[in-house]
Enzyme design. Sequence first.
Site, short mmCIF file in Angstrom:
data_model
loop_
_atom_site.label_atom_id
_atom_site.label_comp_id
_atom_site.label_asym_id
_atom_site.label_seq_id
_atom_site.Cartn_x
_atom_site.Cartn_y
_atom_site.Cartn_z
N TYR A 134 48.06 38.96 43.03
CA TYR A 134 47.66 39.67 44.24
C TYR A 134 48.70 39.64 45.36
O TYR A 134 48.51 40.28 46.39
CB TYR A 134 46.34 39.09 44.75
CG TYR A 134 45.23 39.22 43.74
CD1 TYR A 134 44.70 40.46 43.41
CD2 TYR A 134 44.72 38.10 43.09
CE1 TYR A 134 43.69 40.59 42.47
CE2 TYR A 134 43.71 38.21 42.15
CZ TYR A 134 43.21 39.46 41.84
OH TYR A 134 42.21 39.58 40.91
N HIS A 144 33.16 46.03 38.68
CA HIS A 144 32.92 45.92 37.24
C HIS A 144 31.49 45.54 36.90
O HIS A 144 31.09 45.60 35.74
CB HIS A 144 33.85 44.86 36.63
CG HIS A 144 35.26 44.97 37.10
ND1 HIS A 144 36.05 46.07 36.82
CD2 HIS A 144 36.00 44.14 37.86
CE1 HIS A 144 37.23 45.88 37.39
NE2 HIS A 144 37.23 44.73 38.03
N HIS A 177 42.75 49.06 44.56
CA HIS A 177 42.96 47.73 44.00
C HIS A 177 44.42 47.32 44.18
O HIS A 177 45.32 48.16 44.02
CB HIS A 177 42.63 47.70 42.50
CG HIS A 177 41.21 48.01 42.21
ND1 HIS A 177 40.21 47.09 42.33
CD2 HIS A 177 40.62 49.17 41.81
CE1 HIS A 177 39.06 47.65 42.02
NE2 HIS A 177 39.28 48.91 41.70
N LEU A 178 44.64 46.06 44.48
CA LEU A 178 46.00 45.55 44.61
C LEU A 178 46.71 45.53 43.26
O LEU A 178 47.85 45.93 43.14
CB LEU A 178 45.96 44.12 45.19
CG LEU A 178 45.48 44.03 46.63
CD1 LEU A 178 44.99 42.62 46.93
CD2 LEU A 178 46.59 44.44 47.58
N SER A 179 46.01 45.03 42.25
CA SER A 179 46.58 44.97 40.91
C SER A 179 46.15 46.21 40.12
O SER A 179 45.37 47.03 40.62
CB SER A 179 46.10 43.70 40.18
OG SER A 179 44.70 43.77 39.92
N ASN A 222 37.73 48.45 48.19
CA ASN A 222 38.21 47.57 47.13
C ASN A 222 37.01 46.70 46.78
O ASN A 222 36.74 45.71 47.45
CB ASN A 222 39.39 46.71 47.59
CG ASN A 222 39.91 45.82 46.48
OD1 ASN A 222 39.23 45.59 45.48
ND2 ASN A 222 41.11 45.31 46.64
N ASP A 233 24.95 52.75 43.17
CA ASP A 233 23.84 53.52 43.71
C ASP A 233 24.00 53.76 45.21
O ASP A 233 23.72 54.85 45.71
CB ASP A 233 22.51 52.82 43.42
CG ASP A 233 22.11 52.89 41.96
OD1 ASP A 233 22.69 53.72 41.21
OD2 ASP A 233 21.22 52.12 41.55
N ARG A 268 37.89 44.25 33.03
CA ARG A 268 38.30 44.93 34.27
C ARG A 268 38.62 46.41 34.06
O ARG A 268 38.88 47.14 35.01
CB ARG A 268 39.52 44.23 34.87
CG ARG A 268 39.26 42.82 35.32
CD ARG A 268 40.49 42.23 36.01
NE ARG A 268 40.41 40.80 36.13
CZ ARG A 268 39.80 40.16 37.12
NH1 ARG A 268 39.20 40.83 38.07
NH2 ARG A 268 39.79 38.83 37.15
#
Length: 155
Positions: A26, A81, A101-103, A75, A88, A112
């Site tokens: 990260y 996941h 997402h950072l990664s 994020n 909803d 993931r």
Amino acid sequence: MPDSPVLYVLNGPNLNLLGVREPEVYGRETLADVQARCERAAGDATVVFRQTNHEGELIDQVQEARDKADALVINPAGYGHTSVALLDALKTLTIPIVECHLSNPAARERFRHRSYVSAVAAGVVSGFGPVSYELAVQAALGLAQERSRSADRSI
């Protein structure tokens, strides 16, 4: 859209530990550093930047964005996941949603690879570290601006 659009940037669990949690994945920037990047990238837009480790609180923040935001960057972290409830809540929004997402989740563990949030997001920005947020902010505000122009033309 008002003169100064409002952008919500919502962050899920464990992102408060940026800079110390798995820096090899990260990075070393903190969440405060990421917030500053978002605010710079947003220019004149108002940025509402929040983080929570609690699923219900994140859902409350999404619901708040329904009435107060012109666009949303989210994020969801691990909740992306796992949380049908978050999906909803996001489905009730009519504003642009950009997942961030950072990664790169697709390059990580198999669990993931699936994100419930992706099903309702206009797009996903991932794998660029903190720059992912800057790109997501630009995309979300651009989509909000396009939406506003389209609405103006239909009047």
